[in-house]
Design an enzyme around this catalytic site. Sequence first.
Site, short mmCIF file in Angstrom:
data_model
loop_
_atom_site.label_atom_id
_atom_site.label_comp_id
_atom_site.label_asym_id
_atom_site.label_seq_id
_atom_site.Cartn_x
_atom_site.Cartn_y
_atom_site.Cartn_z
N ASP A 68 0.48 -1.43 -0.06
CA ASP A 68 0.13 -0.17 0.02
C ASP A 68 1.09 1.17 -0.53
O ASP A 68 2.00 1.09 0.01
CB ASP A 68 -0.91 -0.21 1.63
CG ASP A 68 -0.84 -0.70 2.36
OD1 ASP A 68 1.02 -0.50 2.12
OD2 ASP A 68 -1.03 -0.54 3.52
N ASN A 130 -7.35 -3.06 14.20
CA ASN A 130 -8.41 -3.51 13.69
C ASN A 130 -9.24 -4.65 12.49
O ASN A 130 -10.28 -4.72 11.30
CB ASN A 130 -9.60 -1.79 12.77
CG ASN A 130 -9.05 -1.59 12.00
OD1 ASN A 130 -8.20 -2.19 11.60
ND2 ASN A 130 -9.40 -0.51 11.29
N GLU A 137 -10.02 -2.17 5.17
CA GLU A 137 -10.26 -1.76 5.98
C GLU A 137 -11.52 -2.74 6.29
O GLU A 137 -12.76 -2.87 5.31
CB GLU A 137 -11.10 -0.53 6.32
CG GLU A 137 -9.54 0.85 6.17
CD GLU A 137 -9.12 0.58 7.27
OE1 GLU A 137 -9.27 0.00 8.53
OE2 GLU A 137 -8.71 2.34 7.83
#
Length: 238
Positions: A68, A130, A137
């Site tokens: 990324d 998370n 995400e």
Amino acid sequence: MIKFVIKQSEDEIAEEVALEVISKIKKNPRFVLGLATGTSPVLTYKKIISLAKKEQVSFKNVQTFNLDEYVDLKIKEQSYHYFMYENLFKDLDFNPLNTHFPLEEDPLAYDRLINKTGGIDLQILGIGQNSHIGFNEPGTEFSSWTHVVTLTEKTRLDNARFFPSLNDVPTQAITMGLKTIMEAKEIVLIILGSKEEALRQLSSLKVNPLHPASILHNHPNIKLYTTKDLYQKAQSIK
Ligand code: GLP
């Protein structure tokens, strides 16, 4: 199915992963290596550098694909390009033409390029608190290829430690998709730091889009490295 490898220390993890990477590159100098940023793989990169120097292993024909990169970054030193240069590339003989990052102008070109090189042989991964992998995400489609994402506030807060202030943390990034990551022939996931919740989720074996890393249970060749301490912490969460 994820194979859990539990070690006494971060040092042992880095040593084992680095040895594996070096032995594969010795066998195949045109190895295609997927790379991650963050603090978790840093020691592994250090060990790769020292082993490669000791054993005179060349990286000049190795292709790398980073997971990324931030979009619209104001400070160059915060980029993942810069991070990789500082933590790995500058110390070995990588050819800059072979070190790839996704570009927001044409995200899918990244998947095409990965395909053209024959696919990623080994992808190194970290994980977000998370359960994000790359910048995928919670809620990201399992069928996603490389794409631009809006970062969650949680991720921006977690990553603010690398920036002068929260305001400087970009709101968007570009990341390999979950499908891109799952196409890697082999995956090594390194879980270190305050990741007990993400690790607990992965111990449950359930695949759930709200925990993006859980898709990795469906990968045929994946090892998860963590420390005994962190594993025990994760097990003790009710
Ligand atoms: C960022 C990166 C992820 C990385 C995560 C965890 O969000 N995009 O690829 O896994 O940070 O970083 P750390 O290892 O520093 O906890």
